[in-house]
Design a protein around this motif. Structure first.
Motif, PDB file in Angstrom:
ATOM      1  N   CYS A  61       0.833  -1.194   0.000  1.00 38.26           N
ATOM      2  CA  CYS A  61       0.000   0.000   0.000  1.00 38.26           C
ATOM      3  C   CYS A  61       0.871   1.249   0.000  1.00 38.26           C
ATOM      4  CB  CYS A  61      -0.934  -0.015   1.210  1.00 38.26           C
ATOM      5  SG  CYS A  61      -0.076   0.176   2.789  1.00 38.26           S
ATOM      6  N   PHE A  62       0.234   2.397  -0.117  1.00 39.35           N
ATOM      7  CA  PHE A  62       0.983   3.646  -0.222  1.00 39.35           C
ATOM      8  C   PHE A  62       1.805   3.911   1.044  1.00 39.35           C
ATOM      9  CE2 PHE A  62       1.203   8.391  -0.878  1.00 39.35           C
ATOM     10  CZ  PHE A  62       1.945   8.318  -2.062  1.00 39.35           C
ATOM     11  N   GLU A  63       1.239   3.633   2.205  1.00 39.03           N
ATOM     12  CA  GLU A  63       1.972   3.834   3.457  1.00 39.03           C
ATOM     13  C   GLU A  63       3.212   2.954   3.516  1.00 39.03           C
ATOM     14  OE1 GLU A  63      -1.256   3.458   3.215  1.00 39.03           O
ATOM     15  OE2 GLU A  63      -2.008   5.399   3.944  1.00 39.03           O
ATOM     16  N   GLN A  64       3.102   1.738   3.025  1.00 39.68           N
ATOM     17  CA  GLN A  64       4.254   0.829   3.008  1.00 39.68           C
ATOM     18  C   GLN A  64       5.323   1.318   2.055  1.00 39.68           C
ATOM     19  OE1 GLN A  64       1.937  -2.715   2.060  1.00 39.68           O
ATOM     20  NE2 GLN A  64       2.344  -3.578   4.092  1.00 39.68           N
ATOM     21  N   ARG A  65       4.913   1.894   0.929  1.00 39.18           N
ATOM     22  CA  ARG A  65       5.887   2.429  -0.018  1.00 39.18           C
ATOM     23  C   ARG A  65       6.644   3.614   0.584  1.00 39.18           C
ATOM     24  NH1 ARG A  65       3.499   4.100  -5.443  1.00 39.18           N
ATOM     25  NH2 ARG A  65       5.713   4.315  -5.887  1.00 39.18           N
ATOM     26  N   ILE A  66       5.925   4.483   1.280  1.00 41.80           N
ATOM     27  CA  ILE A  66       6.579   5.620   1.941  1.00 41.80           C
ATOM     28  C   ILE A  66       7.582   5.110   2.975  1.00 41.80           C
ATOM     29  CG2 ILE A  66       6.225   7.593   3.489  1.00 41.80           C
ATOM     30  CD1 ILE A  66       3.488   7.995   2.142  1.00 41.80           C
ATOM     31  N   ASP A  67       7.152   4.143   3.785  1.00 35.65           N
ATOM     32  CA  ASP A  67       8.038   3.592   4.811  1.00 35.65           C
ATOM     33  C   ASP A  67       9.273   2.945   4.188  1.00 35.65           C
ATOM     34  OD1 ASP A  67       8.478   2.821   7.682  1.00 35.65           O
ATOM     35  OD2 ASP A  67       8.381   0.821   6.814  1.00 35.65           O
ATOM     36  N   SER A  68       9.095   2.294   3.044  1.00 35.48           N
ATOM     37  CA  SER A  68      10.217   1.661   2.353  1.00 35.48           C
ATOM     38  C   SER A  68      11.249   2.693   1.919  1.00 35.48           C
ATOM     39  CB  SER A  68       9.705   0.878   1.142  1.00 35.48           C
ATOM     40  OG  SER A  68      10.767   0.278   0.434  1.00 35.48           O
ATOM     41  N   VAL A  69      10.783   3.831   1.404  1.00 34.57           N
ATOM     42  CA  VAL A  69      11.689   4.901   0.994  1.00 34.57           C
ATOM     43  C   VAL A  69      12.429   5.482   2.204  1.00 34.57           C
ATOM     44  CG1 VAL A  69      11.815   7.250   0.049  1.00 34.57           C
ATOM     45  CG2 VAL A  69      10.444   5.513  -1.103  1.00 34.57           C
ATOM     46  N   LEU A  70      11.709   5.693   3.293  1.00 39.14           N
ATOM     47  CA  LEU A  70      12.330   6.236   4.503  1.00 39.14           C
ATOM     48  C   LEU A  70      13.415   5.299   5.027  1.00 39.14           C
ATOM     49  CD1 LEU A  70       9.175   7.584   6.393  1.00 39.14           C
ATOM     50  CD2 LEU A  70      10.853   8.914   5.116  1.00 39.14           C
ATOM     51  N   ARG A  71      13.110   4.010   5.080  1.00 34.95           N
ATOM     52  CA  ARG A  71      14.100   3.043   5.569  1.00 34.95           C
ATOM     53  C   ARG A  71      15.308   2.983   4.640  1.00 34.95           C
ATOM     54  NH1 ARG A  71      12.257  -1.624   5.032  1.00 34.95           N
ATOM     55  NH2 ARG A  71      10.064  -1.333   4.509  1.00 34.95           N
ATOM     56  N   CYS A  72      15.065   3.054   3.345  1.00 32.85           N
ATOM     57  CA  CYS A  72      16.145   3.038   2.359  1.00 32.85           C
ATOM     58  C   CYS A  72      17.094   4.216   2.558  1.00 32.85           C
ATOM     59  CB  CYS A  72      15.557   3.054   0.947  1.00 32.85           C
ATOM     60  SG  CYS A  72      16.749   3.379  -0.378  1.00 32.85           S
ATOM     61  N   LEU A  73      16.524   5.418   2.716  1.00 33.26           N
ATOM     62  CA  LEU A  73      17.344   6.621   2.842  1.00 33.26           C
ATOM     63  C   LEU A  73      18.083   6.655   4.177  1.00 33.26           C
ATOM     64  CD1 LEU A  73      14.944   9.259   1.240  1.00 33.26           C
ATOM     65  CD2 LEU A  73      16.994   8.233   0.230  1.00 33.26           C
ATOM     66  N   ARG A  74      17.468   6.144   5.242  1.00 36.59           N
ATOM     67  CA  ARG A  74      18.149   6.099   6.533  1.00 36.59           C
ATOM     68  C   ARG A  74      19.322   5.118   6.506  1.00 36.59           C
ATOM     69  NH1 ARG A  74      12.305   6.065   9.263  1.00 36.59           N
ATOM     70  NH2 ARG A  74      12.012   8.331   9.495  1.00 36.59           N
ATOM     71  N   ALA A  75      19.118   3.981   5.827  1.00 40.15           N
ATOM     72  CA  ALA A  75      20.200   3.012   5.696  1.00 40.15           C
ATOM     73  C   ALA A  75      21.347   3.598   4.881  1.00 40.15           C
ATOM     74  CB  ALA A  75      19.681   1.731   5.042  1.00 40.15           C
ATOM     75  N   LEU A  76      21.006   4.327   3.827  1.00 38.63           N
ATOM     76  CA  LEU A  76      22.033   4.951   3.000  1.00 38.63           C
ATOM     77  C   LEU A  76      22.755   6.049   3.768  1.00 38.63           C
ATOM     78  CD1 LEU A  76      23.473   5.292   0.319  1.00 38.63           C
ATOM     79  CD2 LEU A  76      21.607   6.773  -0.439  1.00 38.63           C
ATOM     80  N   ASP A  77      22.031   6.786   4.603  1.00 39.50           N
ATOM     81  CA  ASP A  77      22.654   7.813   5.423  1.00 39.50           C
ATOM     82  C   ASP A  77      23.735   7.207   6.307  1.00 39.50           C
ATOM     83  OD1 ASP A  77      22.660  10.536   6.803  1.00 39.50           O
ATOM     84  OD2 ASP A  77      22.108   9.241   8.474  1.00 39.50           O
ATOM     85  N   SER A  78      23.421   6.074   6.927  1.00 42.32           N
ATOM     86  CA  SER A  78      24.398   5.389   7.775  1.00 42.32           C
ATOM     87  C   SER A  78      25.583   4.900   6.949  1.00 42.32           C
ATOM     88  CB  SER A  78      23.730   4.215   8.478  1.00 42.32           C
ATOM     89  OG  SER A  78      24.653   3.494   9.259  1.00 42.32           O
ATOM     90  N   ARG A  79      25.286   4.372   5.780  1.00 45.35           N
ATOM     91  CA  ARG A  79      26.338   3.858   4.894  1.00 45.35           C
ATOM     92  C   ARG A  79      27.268   4.967   4.433  1.00 45.35           C
ATOM     93  NH1 ARG A  79      24.539   1.854  -0.903  1.00 45.35           N
ATOM     94  NH2 ARG A  79      26.545   1.632  -1.968  1.00 45.35           N
ATOM     95  N   LEU A  80      26.713   6.087   4.020  1.00 50.48           N
ATOM     96  CA  LEU A  80      27.535   7.213   3.575  1.00 50.48           C
ATOM     97  C   LEU A  80      28.330   7.805   4.732  1.00 50.48           C
ATOM     98  CD1 LEU A  80      25.110   9.108   1.152  1.00 50.48           C
ATOM     99  CD2 LEU A  80      27.224   7.952   0.538  1.00 50.48           C
ATOM    100  N   GLY A  81      27.720   7.847   5.906  1.00 47.17           N
ATOM    101  CA  GLY A  81      28.394   8.422   7.068  1.00 47.17           C
ATOM    102  C   GLY A  81      29.605   7.630   7.512  1.00 47.17           C
ATOM    103  N   HIS A  82      29.655   6.361   7.123  1.00 52.42           N
ATOM    104  CA  HIS A  82      30.781   5.516   7.517  1.00 52.42           C
ATOM    105  C   HIS A  82      31.676   5.141   6.338  1.00 52.42           C
ATOM    106  CE1 HIS A  82      27.942   4.920  10.883  1.00 52.42           C
ATOM    107  NE2 HIS A  82      29.028   4.750  11.601  1.00 52.42           N
ATOM    108  N   THR A  83      31.464   5.802   5.203  1.00 48.43           N
ATOM    109  CA  THR A  83      32.247   5.485   4.011  1.00 48.43           C
ATOM    110  C   THR A  83      33.352   6.514   3.830  1.00 48.43           C
ATOM    111  OG1 THR A  83      30.379   4.445   2.890  1.00 48.43           O
ATOM    112  CG2 THR A  83      32.213   5.185   1.504  1.00 48.43           C
TER     113      THR A  83
END
Length: 251
Positions: free
Chosen positions: A75-97
């Motif tokens: 559903c739309f709420e799940q898609r939004i949550d998926s994007v948020l989780r993706c960007l937070r994971a990438l934030d952590s990845r970039l912060g440690h790269t």
């Protein structure tokens, strides 16, 4: 519109048309902007590598690549949550790269992001930084996102005028970004889509080169590609020192 059969019924779903383009700034050696144009999945994004830092082009491309790889299911709420989780994971990845010395670049990897999700008559704008999302509705242009920048902060908290805030030596500094080595706070705006709505995602290199009126006039063009080409053409008539990117979406 497209007719999609679902459990014996016919559901009408909008077919979105879109176009995107990025151009290197006139004084830049490489383009640090990147964009995602994926109408079949109802997902679009613009990312702008953080100026003054190294490997901005890699950071922005990682943002776009990770969003493009998301399975846009549920559903739309799940898609939004998926994007948020993706960007937070990438934030952590970039912060440690750390950028490898052999690449000739070192330092923080960071990027702004503004993403647009569409499903049926629902829209969600998700962002961090000063890349923007605009909505052209009827004959008016609305800025949906609010910049996460020192410039905006000076105007909001110290009640400075735009001209006064721009005079600050660090006015263009970001207060939020992906990979900025601080807890990431993403902003989300949800709204209902109306017939005739047109969305614009863009980096600061585009909107800083045009007035609000010029942006609105370009949005009145008939097709997304015509809007994009007009926007880029008009910015390139000026100094266009920064990289510029535009993605336009309409039904």
């Amino acid at each position: 519109m497209a007719l999609v059969p679902l459990a014996g019924a016919v559901v009408i779903t909008p077919v979105w048309r879109s176009a995107g383009r990025t151009v290197r700034g006139k004084t830049r050696t490489r383009n640090e902007d990147a964009f995602l144009d994926c109408p079949q999945r109802g997902c679009w994004a613009v990312a702008d590598g953080m100026g003054g830092h190294q490997a901005g082009d890699l950071a922005s491309q990682w943002v776009v690549n990770d969003l493009a790889a998301l399975p846009m299911l549920g559903c739309f709420e799940q898609r939004i949550d998926s994007v948020l989780r993706c960007l937070r994971a990438l934030d952590s990845r970039l912060g440690h790269t750390a950028v490898q010395p052999g690449e000739g670049r070192t330092g923080i990897m960071g990027s702004t992001v503004v993403a647009l999700l569409l499903q049926g008559n629902r829209a969600a704008c998700i962002w961090a930084g000063d890349s923007r999302c605009y909505l052209w509705r009827g004959t008016r242009l609305y800025q949906l996102s609010r910049d996460h920048s020192l410039l905006q902060q000076l105007m909001d908290k110290q009640h400075l005028s735009l001209e006064q805030a721009r005079a600050h030596p660090d006015a263009r500094a970001l207060t939020r970004a992906i990979g900025a080595q601080q807890p990431l706070s993403l902003e989300v705006l949800e709204l209902s889509v109306r017939p005739g709505d047109v969305f614009l995602l863009c980096s600061d290199g585009l909107y800083q080169g045009l007035s609000h009126g010029q942006l609105g006039q370009a949005m009145a063009e008939r097709t997304p590609s015509q809007v994009v080409e007009r926007l880029i053409r008009e910015v390139l008539r000026g100094p266009a020192q920064d990289d510029l990117t535009a993605v336009v979406v309409r039904p």
